[in-house]
Design an enzyme around this catalytic site. Structure first.
Site, PDB file in Angstrom:
ATOM      1  N   ASP A  80       0.823  -1.202   0.000  1.00 56.24           N
ATOM      2  CA  ASP A  80       0.000   0.000   0.000  1.00 56.24           C
ATOM      3  C   ASP A  80       0.862   1.259   0.000  1.00 56.24           C
ATOM      4  O   ASP A  80       2.021   1.253   0.425  1.00 56.24           O
ATOM      5  CB  ASP A  80      -0.966   0.014   1.185  1.00 56.24           C
ATOM      6  CG  ASP A  80      -0.263  -0.032   2.541  1.00 56.24           C
ATOM      7  OD1 ASP A  80       0.750  -0.749   2.673  1.00 56.24           O
ATOM      8  OD2 ASP A  80      -0.734   0.668   3.468  1.00 56.24           O
ATOM      9  N   GLU A 145       0.062  -1.023   5.949  1.00 56.01           N
ATOM     10  CA  GLU A 145       1.173  -0.480   6.743  1.00 56.01           C
ATOM     11  C   GLU A 145       1.033   1.020   6.881  1.00 56.01           C
ATOM     12  O   GLU A 145       1.330   1.583   7.937  1.00 56.01           O
ATOM     13  CB  GLU A 145       2.512  -0.816   6.083  1.00 56.01           C
ATOM     14  CG  GLU A 145       3.712  -0.621   7.008  1.00 56.01           C
ATOM     15  CD  GLU A 145       4.320   0.785   6.988  1.00 56.01           C
ATOM     16  OE1 GLU A 145       5.167   1.089   7.838  1.00 56.01           O
ATOM     17  OE2 GLU A 145       3.941   1.593   6.110  1.00 56.01           O
TER      18      GLU A 145
END
Length: 387
Positions: A80, A145
Site C-alpha cells: 500500500d 502499513e
C-alpha cells in the site's frame, strides 16, 4: 530496462492506496509460485476496510539428516501507498511511472515498491544459481502499513506464531538510505505510546474565577514538569526517550467562559531503556502530585525493538560493502515500521531500502542508478546466509 526496474514500474502503475492492494500481491505471487513458493493470502478487517496480506514461503531443498535445520529468512514489506495529495501538483501522473533526469517518478517509487521488486528479482537470481540452497526463503507483505496497521503484518505474525512457524532473519524493505542505497540501515526502532488525558475543572463565568476551576491553569504546572523530565538516557543504539504534546483542546469557543475540561493528546517515543509500564507510572505520579482530577487512556502503538550486531547485521553490512563500497551506518531513528510486529516472532530484524528523501511527498522519486544495487545487496545477503 532491467527486470527490477520493469517490475518496479509495474507495481507503481497499480494504485494501491491503503488498504487496496490493487493486484500487487497477485503480481508478486505469480512470479514466486514457479520458483516453488507456496503463496497464501490472508485477508483481515471489516468489509469497508478489507486488508490483503501475503505469506509466501519456499522451503529449502531436502538435506541429509546430519545437516543442521535450514534457517529462514523473510523479506517483509507493504504494497500500500499513501494518498497522492493534489494530483495537479504532480509533474506527472503519480501512478504512471515516469523518467526524468535519471530518476523514476511515481507514488511508491521509494516507499516501497522498488524494494518489493528488488526482493523478487534478487530471489529469482539467487534460486537460478542455487536451486538447492539450504535456506528457507519467505515474503510477508501487507496492504495495511500506511493505515491503521491493525489488520496487516500483525495479523500474519499472530497466525505464524500460532502455527509454531520459526523465523530466523528478517529484512524489511523500508526506505532507510539517506544519500545512496546502503548508506544507512535500521537495526531497531523506538517504541511509540500515545495518551489522551482529560483534566477536569469546573466551568464558570470568566469574571468570577473564584466560582470555577480552570483545568488549563491546573494542568499548566504539571505540563511544565513533564516537559522537563529526562525519562531515560538512551543507550548506544537509541536516543533518550522523548515526551511531546501534540494537541490541547479546551474551552467552549466563547471568550467569557472558563472551560470545564481540557483534553491533552501526547506521545512518548521511547527507547529500550524504558517500558510502557514505567512511563505510564511516572507520568501518572506527576499528575497525582499536582492534585489533578483526570481521566487517562493509553494506546501502545508499538514496543521498541533492537537487533544488535550479529549474523544478520554483519551479513547485511558485508553485502553492502561488497556491492557499493559503503560502510553502512546503524540507526534506530525515525518513526515506526512493521518491524515492531515481526520482532515479536523473529530474533533478528533489520530494515534496508532505498533513499527516503521524497517519501510521502509530491513527485516521489528514486534515482534509477540506486535500483540494481539494492537488488544486488538483497541477493548477496541470500548468498552469504546460504554459504
Amino acid at each position: 530496462m532491467t527486470r527490477t526496474l520493469q517490475l518496479t514500474e509495474q507495481l507503481i502503475s497499480l494504485p494501491s492506496l491503503t488498504p487496496d492492494d490493487a493486484g500487487c500481491q497477485a503480481l508478486i505471487a505469480a512470479r514466486l509460485q514457479p520458483l516453488g513458493f507456496v503463496c497464501e493470502t490472508l485477508e483481515s478487517g471489516p468489509a469497508d476496510f478489507r486488508v490483503t496480506n501475503l505469506w509466501a514461503k519456499r522451503p529449502a531443498a531436502p538435506a541429509n539428516t546430519s545437516s543442521p535445520a535450514p534457517k529462514t529468512i523473510v523479506f517483509a514489506g507493504h504494497t500500500d501507498v499513501v494518498p497522492t495529495g493534489p494530483v495537479t501538483q504532480w509533474t506527472s501522473d503519480p501512478f504512471t511511472p515516469t523518467h526524468r533526469d535519471g530518476k523514476l517518478y511515481g507514488r511508491g517509487a521509494s516507499d516501497m515498491k522498488t524494494s518489493l521488486a528488488a526482493f523478487v528479482v534478487a530471489i529469482e537470481e539467487f534460486l537460478a544459481a542455487q536451486p538447492q540452497a539450504p535456506l528457507n526463503i519467505a515474503l510477508l507483505l501487507t496492504s495495511d502499513e500506511e493505515g491503521p496497521a491493525v489488520d496487516g503484518t500483525v495479523v500474519v505474525c499472530e497466525t505464524l506464531k500460532a502455527r509454531g512457524e520459526t523465523l530466523d532473519y528478517c529484512i524489511v524493505g523500508e526506505p532507510t538510505s539517506v544519500q545512496r542505497t546502503g548508506d544507512m540501515i535500521k537495526n531497531g526502532r523506538r517504541g511509540t505510546m500515545s495518551g489522551k488525558l482529560t483534566v477536569k475543572g469546573v466551568q464558570g463565568h470568566i469574571a468570577y474565577p473564584q466560582l470555577a476551576k480552570n483545568p488549563i491553569h491546573l494542568f499548566a504546572p504539571a505540563m511544565a514538569e513533564l516537559a522537563g523530565i529526562e525519562w531515560d538516557h538512551g543507550n548506544a543504539f537509541f536516543q533518550p526517550t522523548t515526551w511531546q504534546i501534540s494537541n490541547i483542546h479546551g474551552g467552549t469557543g466563547a471568550s467569557n467562559v472558563i472551560p470545564g475540561t481540557v483534553l491533552v493528546d501526547f506521545n512518548f517515543r521511547f527507547s529500550t531503556e524504558s517500558t510502557p509500564e514505567s512511563l505510564q507510572q511516572r507520568l501518572s505520579a506527576v499528575l497525582d502530585k499536582h492534585g489533578l482530577e483526570y481521566e487517562l487512556a493509553w494506546t501502545i502503538g508499538g514496543r521498541p525493538f533492537l537487533t544488535t550486531p550479529g549474523t544478520l547485521v554483519n551479513t547485511v553490512r558485508e553485502a553492502i560493502r561488497d556491492e557499493t563500497g559503503l560502510e553502512t551506518e546503524l540507526s534506530t531513528t525515525g518513526g515506526t515500521s512493521d518491524g515492531r510486529f515481526i520482532a515479536q516472532i523473529c530474533p533478528q530484524v533489520i530494515e534496508l531500502g532505498p533513499t527516503n528523501a521524497t517519501i510521502h511527498k509530491i513527485d516521489e522519486h528514486i534515482p534509477v542508478t540506486d535500483i540494481e544495487p539494492l537488488k544486488n545487496i538483497y541477493r548477496r545477503v541470500l548468498e552469504k546466509l546460504a554459504a
